[in-house]
Write an enzyme that holds these catalytic residues in place. Structure first.
Site, PDB file in Angstrom:
ATOM      1  N   CYS A 253      -1.398  33.564  12.048  1.00  0.00           N
ATOM      2  CA  CYS A 253      -0.613  34.545  13.341  1.00  0.00           C
ATOM      3  C   CYS A 253      -0.553  33.851  14.291  1.00  0.00           C
ATOM      4  O   CYS A 253      -1.596  33.250  15.195  1.00  0.00           O
ATOM      5  CB  CYS A 253      -2.770  35.080  13.842  1.00  0.00           C
ATOM      6  SG  CYS A 253      -2.069  36.783  15.067  1.00  0.00           S
TER       7      CYS A 253
ATOM      8  N   GLU B 139       1.012  -1.475   0.236  1.00  0.00           N
ATOM      9  CA  GLU B 139      -0.390   0.302  -0.150  1.00  0.00           C
ATOM     10  C   GLU B 139       0.770   1.279   0.360  1.00  0.00           C
ATOM     11  O   GLU B 139       0.947   2.193   0.696  1.00  0.00           O
ATOM     12  CB  GLU B 139      -0.566   0.221   1.032  1.00  0.00           C
ATOM     13  CG  GLU B 139      -1.776  -1.186   1.936  1.00  0.00           C
ATOM     14  CD  GLU B 139      -2.054  -1.366   2.895  1.00  0.00           C
ATOM     15  OE1 GLU B 139      -4.064  -1.584   2.434  1.00  0.00           O
ATOM     16  OE2 GLU B 139      -2.179  -1.114   3.445  1.00  0.00           O
ATOM     17  N   PRO B 140       1.462   1.489  -1.485  1.00  0.00           N
ATOM     18  CA  PRO B 140       2.232   2.820  -0.895  1.00  0.00           C
ATOM     19  C   PRO B 140       1.520   3.518  -1.314  1.00  0.00           C
ATOM     20  O   PRO B 140       0.294   4.089  -1.963  1.00  0.00           O
ATOM     21  CB  PRO B 140       2.906   2.321  -2.572  1.00  0.00           C
ATOM     22  CG  PRO B 140       2.670   1.796  -3.582  1.00  0.00           C
ATOM     23  CD  PRO B 140       1.092   0.506  -2.522  1.00  0.00           C
TER      24      PRO B 140
ATOM     25  N   TYR C 231       0.399  13.640   1.365  1.00  0.00           N
ATOM     26  CA  TYR C 231       0.581  14.364   2.840  1.00  0.00           C
ATOM     27  C   TYR C 231       0.324  15.812   3.358  1.00  0.00           C
ATOM     28  O   TYR C 231       1.070  16.429   4.214  1.00  0.00           O
ATOM     29  CB  TYR C 231       0.953  13.758   4.460  1.00  0.00           C
ATOM     30  CG  TYR C 231       0.812  11.981   4.343  1.00  0.00           C
ATOM     31  CD1 TYR C 231       0.257  11.317   4.245  1.00  0.00           C
ATOM     32  CD2 TYR C 231       2.157  11.536   2.923  1.00  0.00           C
ATOM     33  CE1 TYR C 231      -0.342  10.008   4.496  1.00  0.00           C
ATOM     34  CE2 TYR C 231       2.455  10.257   4.183  1.00  0.00           C
ATOM     35  CZ  TYR C 231       1.315   9.349   4.896  1.00  0.00           C
ATOM     36  OH  TYR C 231       0.714   8.105   3.703  1.00  0.00           O
TER      37      TYR C 231
HETATM   38  N1  LLP Z   1      -1.157   1.675   4.969  1.00  0.00           N
HETATM   39  C1  LLP Z   1      -1.680   1.748   5.635  1.00  0.00           C
HETATM   40  C2  LLP Z   1      -2.819   1.160   6.652  1.00  0.00           C
HETATM   41  C3  LLP Z   1      -1.608   3.325   6.226  1.00  0.00           C
HETATM   42  O1  LLP Z   1      -1.255   3.024   7.555  1.00  0.00           O
HETATM   43  C4  LLP Z   1      -0.051   3.907   5.868  1.00  0.00           C
HETATM   44  C5  LLP Z   1       0.043   5.129   6.101  1.00  0.00           C
HETATM   45  C6  LLP Z   1       0.212   3.392   4.386  1.00  0.00           C
HETATM   46  C7  LLP Z   1      -0.623   2.494   3.811  1.00  0.00           C
HETATM   47  C8  LLP Z   1       0.857   4.484   3.629  1.00  0.00           C
HETATM   48  O2  LLP Z   1       2.104   4.822   3.689  1.00  0.00           O
HETATM   49  P1  LLP Z   1       3.196   5.402   2.833  1.00  0.00           P
HETATM   50  O3  LLP Z   1       3.339   4.477   2.150  1.00  0.00           O
HETATM   51  O4  LLP Z   1       2.417   6.537   2.715  1.00  0.00           O
HETATM   52  O5  LLP Z   1       4.141   6.017   3.954  1.00  0.00           O
HETATM   53  N2  LLP Z   1       0.619  11.883   7.888  1.00  0.00           N
HETATM   54  C9  LLP Z   1       2.302  11.274   7.925  1.00  0.00           C
HETATM   55  C10 LLP Z   1       2.534   9.886   7.468  1.00  0.00           C
HETATM   56  C11 LLP Z   1       1.675   8.751   8.137  1.00  0.00           C
HETATM   57  C12 LLP Z   1       1.265   7.282   7.968  1.00  0.00           C
HETATM   58  C13 LLP Z   1       0.085   6.436   8.414  1.00  0.00           C
HETATM   59  N3  LLP Z   1       0.048   5.429   7.841  1.00  0.00           N
HETATM   60  C14 LLP Z   1       3.598  12.002   6.959  1.00  0.00           C
HETATM   61  O6  LLP Z   1       2.640  13.297   7.057  1.00  0.00           O
HETATM   62  O7  LLP Z   1       4.349  11.425   7.552  1.00  0.00           O
END
Ligand code: LLP
Length: 431
Positions: free
Chosen positions: A361, A290-291, A390
């Site tokens: 602010c 799940e990228p 994000y």
């Molecule tokens: N699958 C699940 C179940 C997840 O919880 C996440 C991310 C992903 C896939 C995707 O992960 P990625 O490939 O994007 O690393 N808001 C934070 C990131 C939180 C990620 C939470 N879960 C930030 O801005 O760094």
């Protein structure tokens, strides 16, 4: 340059996918998110081809919508033939309305409401990734009412620490997500799921964290999960077909971050997984990943206009921009480090140390501290790189600021994927 889609043209201007970012800022205004559609598509293909090559048909990437959700991104994912993960009714509604094949959509989250579950069933979603007993019960109840058998995966916490930022570690035993193998709660929920008449338990899911550059956290998690698949087979006679390893491969935000090849990493992970399946005597499951970040982050940048450059002798220099924490809260939340470039002086030395401040602010409204850029002046264009994940999805209306538009660029076209909000948009629900 940080990524291959970025360049500098003869006017000393930063380019993305060949487009002059200063011209883009003139045409669409600032702040604006710009996303390189070609790079998103290329990343989708890298994951899709590598997963199919190493694990066979059925194995594929599911785009983690939380990184960036809008109608257009689902249309791209659909055209690239990948699946999607959603975590809320809002993401689910958007993917559904975009005409996405719902059998390839997976519904995540640790607290799906009854309404979320109803929407998922009504949209004929492919899979729920079930987090807890209450949810399992409710899905079974609502599936029975509709006289359907609903496919599910169970979210399991394998207890891996991926050595990354604490706030995004979601796979350890004390996590709010899923059920831990170590505490036996995982086996208990598997057995419960197998008793439900309107539930088809198809496999397991785990997610160990985000922004991970190494392969070991993924292979360690896979080892634990495959052993658990074997234990399930032994204790219940049921051989589960799907193993979803979640998201998390890292992205280069600064020159200090390494280059990694997603293709090579998937190859390395695959070799280990095949060994583990053989060693633990289970058939190789369908592998899903799940990228989120690694599909869209590097494809994006944000364009701002510089306002003031305030130099406090003996202390620091503040460069203020016309956006900030409402369009990119990641520095305020996680002290995430970004690379910034003065887009209209892209070839000049980046020798001016400053703090990039937003327009809210609030003193904590910063995009970067102690960062080096060319010394800017009022009305210069500042590009903050690698903001495709994000940022838009975590944006807010704080200080009643309208959200910036998302401009998509590709070799043969540029267009608005999400339009800029107006002040009237901000007031649309005020009664
Ligand atoms: N699958 C699940 C179940 C997840 O919880 C996440 C991310 C992903 C896939 C995707 O992960 P990625 O490939 O994007 O690393 N808001 C934070 C990131 C939180 C990620 C939470 N879960 C930030 O801005 O760094």
């Amino acid at each position: 340059m940080l990524h291959k889609n970025l360049g500098i043209n003869e006017n000393n201007h930063l380019t993305i996918c060949g487009y002059d970012t200063v011209e883009l800022a003139k045409e669409y205004g600032t702040p604006s998110y710009v996303m390189d559609e070609d790079m998103i598509r290329e990343n989708c293909r890298i994951y899709k081809n590598a997963l199919e090559k190493h694990f066979g048909k059925g194995s594929m990437p599911l785009y983690a919508s939380k990184a960036f959700s809008c109608k257009k991104i689902y249309e791209i994912a659909k055209e690239e033939g990948i699946g999607c993960d959603v975590v809320s009714g809002g993401e689910l509604y958007t993917v559904y309305k975009s005409g996405f094949p719902m059998e390839k959509v997976y519904f995540h989250g640790n607290n799906k409401t009854d309404a979320d579950i109803a929407l998922g069933l009504d949209c004929k979603i492919g899979f729920f990734v079930v987090d807890n007993f209450e949810e399992l019960e409710e899905i079974n109840r609502q599936a029975m009412q509709r006289n359907v058998k609903q496919n599910i995966l169970l979210r399991i916490t394998p207890g891996i620490d991926p050595h990354t930022h604490k706030a995004v570690v979601t796979g350890s035993v004390d996590s709010k997500f899923g059920s831990a193998i170590e505490t036996n709660q995982a086996m208990a929920i598997v057995k419960e799921a197998l008793t439900k008449a309107n539930i088809e338990l198809c496999g397991l899911h785990c997610h160990i964290g985000s922004q991970i550059f190494e392969c070991e956290p993924f292979t360690d998690a896979a080892d634990i999960m495959i052993r658990f698949l074997k234990q399930i087979k032994d204790e219940t006679g049921k051989e589960l077909k799907i193993l979803n390893l979640g998201g998390g491969m890292g992205v280069r935000y600064t020159e200090d971050d390494p280059y990694i090849s997603y293709e090579e990493n998937i190859g390395k992970i695959a070799n280990k997984i095949k060994d583990y399946a053989e060693k633990h005597n289970v058939n190789l499951p369908i592998i899903l990943m799940e990228p989120g970040r690694s599909l869209v982050a590097a494809a994006g940048l944000t364009l701002y206009t510089v306002g003031s450059v305030k130099e406090i002798p003996g202390f620091k220099n503040y460069v203020s921009i016309d956006g900030g924490m409402p369009d990119n809260p990641r520095y305020a939340l996680y002290q995430s480090v970004y690379t910034s470039v003065v887009a209209n002086k892209a070839n000049s030395p980046a020798d001016y140390t400053c703090t990039i401040a937003g327009r809210c602010c609030e003193s904590g409204d910063l995009i970067a501290e102690n960062t080096k850029i060319t010394r800017p002046e009022r009305n210069d264009i500042l590009a903050v790189l690698v903001t495709g994940a994000y940022n838009y999805s975590m944006s807010s209306h704080y200080n009643r600021l309208p959200k910036p538009p998302v401009i998509m660029v590709s070799k043969d076209k540029k267009y608005i994927a999400v339009k800029r909000e107006s002040y009237d948009d901000l007031m649309r629900n005020d009664l």
